[in-house]
Design a protein around this motif. Structure first.
Motif, PDB file in Angstrom:
ATOM      1  N   ARG A 105       0.835  -1.208   0.000  1.00 57.58           N
ATOM      2  CA  ARG A 105       0.000   0.000   0.000  1.00 57.58           C
ATOM      3  C   ARG A 105       0.866   1.254   0.000  1.00 57.58           C
ATOM      4  N   LEU A 106       1.956   1.218   0.769  1.00 56.77           N
ATOM      5  CA  LEU A 106       2.889   2.344   0.751  1.00 56.77           C
ATOM      6  C   LEU A 106       3.512   2.515  -0.632  1.00 56.77           C
ATOM      7  N   ALA A 107       3.884   1.390  -1.253  1.00 58.79           N
ATOM      8  CA  ALA A 107       4.499   1.448  -2.576  1.00 58.79           C
ATOM      9  C   ALA A 107       3.538   2.062  -3.598  1.00 58.79           C
ATOM     10  N   GLN A 108       2.263   1.668  -3.545  1.00 61.20           N
ATOM     11  CA  GLN A 108       1.276   2.220  -4.478  1.00 61.20           C
ATOM     12  C   GLN A 108       1.068   3.708  -4.237  1.00 61.20           C
ATOM     13  N   ARG A 109       1.063   4.112  -2.969  1.00 64.38           N
ATOM     14  CA  ARG A 109       0.941   5.532  -2.652  1.00 64.38           C
ATOM     15  C   ARG A 109       2.153   6.289  -3.188  1.00 64.38           C
ATOM     16  N   ALA A 110       3.335   5.700  -3.057  1.00 64.95           N
ATOM     17  CA  ALA A 110       4.550   6.336  -3.558  1.00 64.95           C
ATOM     18  C   ALA A 110       4.515   6.464  -5.083  1.00 64.95           C
ATOM     19  N   GLU A 111       4.038   5.432  -5.769  1.00 60.33           N
ATOM     20  CA  GLU A 111       3.971   5.474  -7.235  1.00 60.33           C
ATOM     21  C   GLU A 111       3.005   6.556  -7.712  1.00 60.33           C
ATOM     22  N   ARG A 112       1.904   6.752  -6.990  1.00 59.23           N
ATOM     23  CA  ARG A 112       0.977   7.824  -7.369  1.00 59.23           C
ATOM     24  C   ARG A 112       1.642   9.186  -7.215  1.00 59.23           C
ATOM     25  N   GLU A 113       2.423   9.345  -6.157  1.00 52.66           N
ATOM     26  CA  GLU A 113       3.130  10.600  -5.947  1.00 52.66           C
ATOM     27  C   GLU A 113       4.197  10.816  -7.016  1.00 52.66           C
ATOM     28  N   LEU A 114       4.900   9.746  -7.383  1.00 50.23           N
ATOM     29  CA  LEU A 114       5.970   9.840  -8.388  1.00 50.23           C
ATOM     30  C   LEU A 114       5.421   9.961  -9.801  1.00 50.23           C
ATOM     31  N   GLY A 115       4.216   9.499 -10.010  1.00 49.99           N
ATOM     32  CA  GLY A 115       3.611   9.561 -11.339  1.00 49.99           C
ATOM     33  C   GLY A 115       4.080   8.468 -12.269  1.00 49.99           C
ATOM     34  N   ARG A 116       4.681   7.417 -11.727  1.00 50.17           N
ATOM     35  CA  ARG A 116       5.146   6.303 -12.563  1.00 50.17           C
ATOM     36  C   ARG A 116       5.311   5.057 -11.696  1.00 50.17           C
ATOM     37  N   ALA A 117       5.262   3.923 -12.369  1.00 47.92           N
ATOM     38  CA  ALA A 117       5.417   2.649 -11.674  1.00 47.92           C
ATOM     39  C   ALA A 117       6.894   2.320 -11.505  1.00 47.92           C
ATOM     40  N   LEU A 118       7.199   1.526 -10.512  1.00 48.15           N
ATOM     41  CA  LEU A 118       8.575   1.082 -10.312  1.00 48.15           C
ATOM     42  C   LEU A 118       8.987   0.142 -11.449  1.00 48.15           C
ATOM     43  N   PRO A 119      10.220   0.248 -11.920  1.00 52.26           N
ATOM     44  CA  PRO A 119      10.676  -0.586 -13.045  1.00 52.26           C
ATOM     45  C   PRO A 119      11.082  -1.988 -12.594  1.00 52.26           C
ATOM     46  N   LEU A 120      10.123  -2.731 -12.014  1.00 55.68           N
ATOM     47  CA  LEU A 120      10.424  -4.037 -11.445  1.00 55.68           C
ATOM     48  C   LEU A 120       9.386  -5.053 -11.892  1.00 55.68           C
ATOM     49  N   THR A 121       9.838  -6.291 -12.053  1.00 55.08           N
ATOM     50  CA  THR A 121       8.886  -7.378 -12.253  1.00 55.08           C
ATOM     51  C   THR A 121       8.121  -7.613 -10.950  1.00 55.08           C
ATOM     52  N   GLY A 122       7.038  -8.387 -11.013  1.00 56.50           N
ATOM     53  CA  GLY A 122       6.267  -8.651  -9.806  1.00 56.50           C
ATOM     54  C   GLY A 122       7.090  -9.314  -8.725  1.00 56.50           C
ATOM     55  N   GLU A 123       7.919 -10.277  -9.105  1.00 56.52           N
ATOM     56  CA  GLU A 123       8.752 -10.975  -8.121  1.00 56.52           C
ATOM     57  C   GLU A 123       9.802 -10.048  -7.542  1.00 56.52           C
ATOM     58  N   ALA A 124      10.390  -9.193  -8.378  1.00 54.97           N
ATOM     59  CA  ALA A 124      11.404  -8.262  -7.890  1.00 54.97           C
ATOM     60  C   ALA A 124      10.773  -7.221  -6.968  1.00 54.97           C
ATOM     61  N   ARG A 125       9.546  -6.817  -7.272  1.00 57.96           N
ATOM     62  CA  ARG A 125       8.843  -5.852  -6.428  1.00 57.96           C
ATOM     63  C   ARG A 125       8.623  -6.437  -5.029  1.00 57.96           C
TER      64      ARG A 125
END
Length: 442
Positions: A178-198
């Motif tokens: 949930r924190l990661a999703q909140r951070a991505e909304r603030e950054l305006g982009r998704a993290l460049p990671l596969t699901g397993e790496a995330r």
């Protein structure tokens, strides 16, 4: 949510265009935005109920790093309309405390309360902790202390009696997501990671929200094509060391988990906690000593080889050292976990000590006392002693307890392992003893 905002400047204004850390940019504005502590903040939780009743009391927030202690304290002050004052026990002494109390008194006289947040409160000594008491009692301050250590060990009883201890939980992977999703909304982009790496990235945070956001900010700054897998992530990031304090709560929590897993005959769980302690930097010799204790305390005579096995594993470690010697200790963990369990010997020992305390200095019965002098013989020492090897079955059945003590049953072997055989012997001797006494009365 995590302790994300401890580092906001207390003096001076930041430059308008100065970059703000990600953690600061997604700071919760209200308590309902805090992640991972719903049990204490919900309507039925202790803090939710306090705010609803407008009756905020002094608190001790106890939990691991990065779970929201500072954030919750700040928002409690905001929602209860109190001034928020933050100090750290690491950097503050008596002069700083005196200034804080004087300012809080002035504020109180003007009709406004103060929420004093003390980070690392367990680092204050007894006198410093006692200095809070009069100001807590007269309402000048509401004290909110934060600690990663067990308050019952580290804080004065007087402080604890005037404050409610609130336990904050380590953030789960779902909370960190949930924190990661909140951070991505603030950054305006998704993290460049596969699901397993995330998932691996969030595991690296080890339940610490602040650490998670720091890792996310670091990954988000990378200029990469496509998505990174777990191997590429591992090459770019070092795994965060697990939280482990060899002299603190975590040490005792983990050795308790290891001991109870062995006692519970679960070799997989026992190996897991054994591995956790080694990864945390625990001294293998300490583990060897505790394994020997488990063999004596929880297995005992149900498997006499368990003690020998634990000793040999310890000796092997001393000869081989790390890391090879740790395998011998791991094998000992497995053996002890799978061994039949009995605390009959331990219980018998404790019972014997208790009986010894109760009966004081009673003499042994005269017939089993040595009589090296004529005077002692005249006093009856050794009179009537029966040499067991001369008796039938090499067993006389005589009484060996002090006169006047009703014969107790201290050792009660279980129907497991080698003690099954010992139980038969105990019962056999008990039957013979009864027979011999019957013969004497006849």
């Amino acid at each position: 949510m995590a302790d994300l905002f401890d580092n906001a400047p207390s003096t001076g204004e930041p430059q308008r265009n100065a970059p703000r850390p990600l953690a600061d940019r997604i700071r919760p504005a209200v308590l309902s935005d805090v992640v991972g502590q719903e049990k204490i903040l919900g309507p039925d939780g202790p803090l939710g109920a306090m705010l609803a009743a407008d009756s905020l009391s002094s608190l001790i927030l106890w939990g691991p790093p990065g779970v929201g202690k500072t954030t919750i304290a700040r928002l409690l002050a905001q929602e209860s309309d109190r001034a928020f004052v933050q100090i750290s026990a690491i950097f503050s002494g008596v002069p700083e405390l005196r200034k804080v109390f004087e300012a809080a008194k002035l504020r109180f006289q003007q009709g406004r309360g103060t929420l004093l947040f003390v980070d690392e409160i367990h680092r204050f000594n007894k006198a410093q902790q006692d200095s809070f008491l009069p100001h807590m009692e007269d309402g000048t301050i509401v004290l909110v202390g934060a600690t990663t250590e067990n308050p019952s060990f580290e804080l004065n009883a007087a402080v604890l009696s005037r404050a409610q201890v609130i336990v904050l939980e380590r953030l789960s992977l779902a909370d960190l997501e949930r924190l990661a999703q909140r951070a991505e909304r603030e950054l305006g982009r998704a993290l460049p990671l596969t699901g397993e790496a995330r998932e691996r990235l969030l595991e690296m945070a080890d339940g610490d929200g602040r650490a998670a956001l720091n890792l996310i900010e670091q990954v988000a700054a990378w200029k990469v094509q496509g998505k990174l897998d777990t191997q590429a992530l591992a090459q770019r990031l070092m795994r965060r060391a697990a939280k482990y304090d060899k002299a603190g709560d975590e040490h005792y929590n983990l050795i308790s988990a290891l001991h109870k897993s062995v006692r519970g005959s679960d070799p997989d769980a026992a190996l897991y906690w054994f591995g956790r302690m080694l990864e945390g930097g625990e001294d293998p010799r300490y583990l060897a000593r505790r394994l020997l204790r488990m063999a004596v305390e929880d297995i005992g005579l149900a498997d006499p080889q368990a003690q020998t096995q634990a000793l040999h594993a310890w000796e092997t470690y001393e000869r081989l050292g790390s890391p090879e010697g740790e395998l011998a200790l791991a094998q000992s963990v497995i053996y002890l976990a799978l061994a039949p369990k009995s605390n009959a010997g331990y219980a018998a020992y404790r019972g014997a000590r208790a009986l010894a305390r109760q009966t004081g200095s009673l003499m042994p019965p005269a017939h089993i006392l040595n009589a090296p002098t004529e005077l002692m013989k005249d006093q009856g020492y050794g009179s009537g002693y029966q040499y067991d090897h001369d008796a039938e079955d090499a067993f006389s059945g005589q009484n060996y307890f002090p006169d006047g003590i009703k014969r107790p049953v201290l050792y009660a072997p279980v129907e497991r392992g080698f003690e099954r055989d010992l139980k038969k012997r105990v019962e056999w001797f008990a039957g013979l003893r009864q027979k011999r006494r019957g013969d004497e009365r006849g």
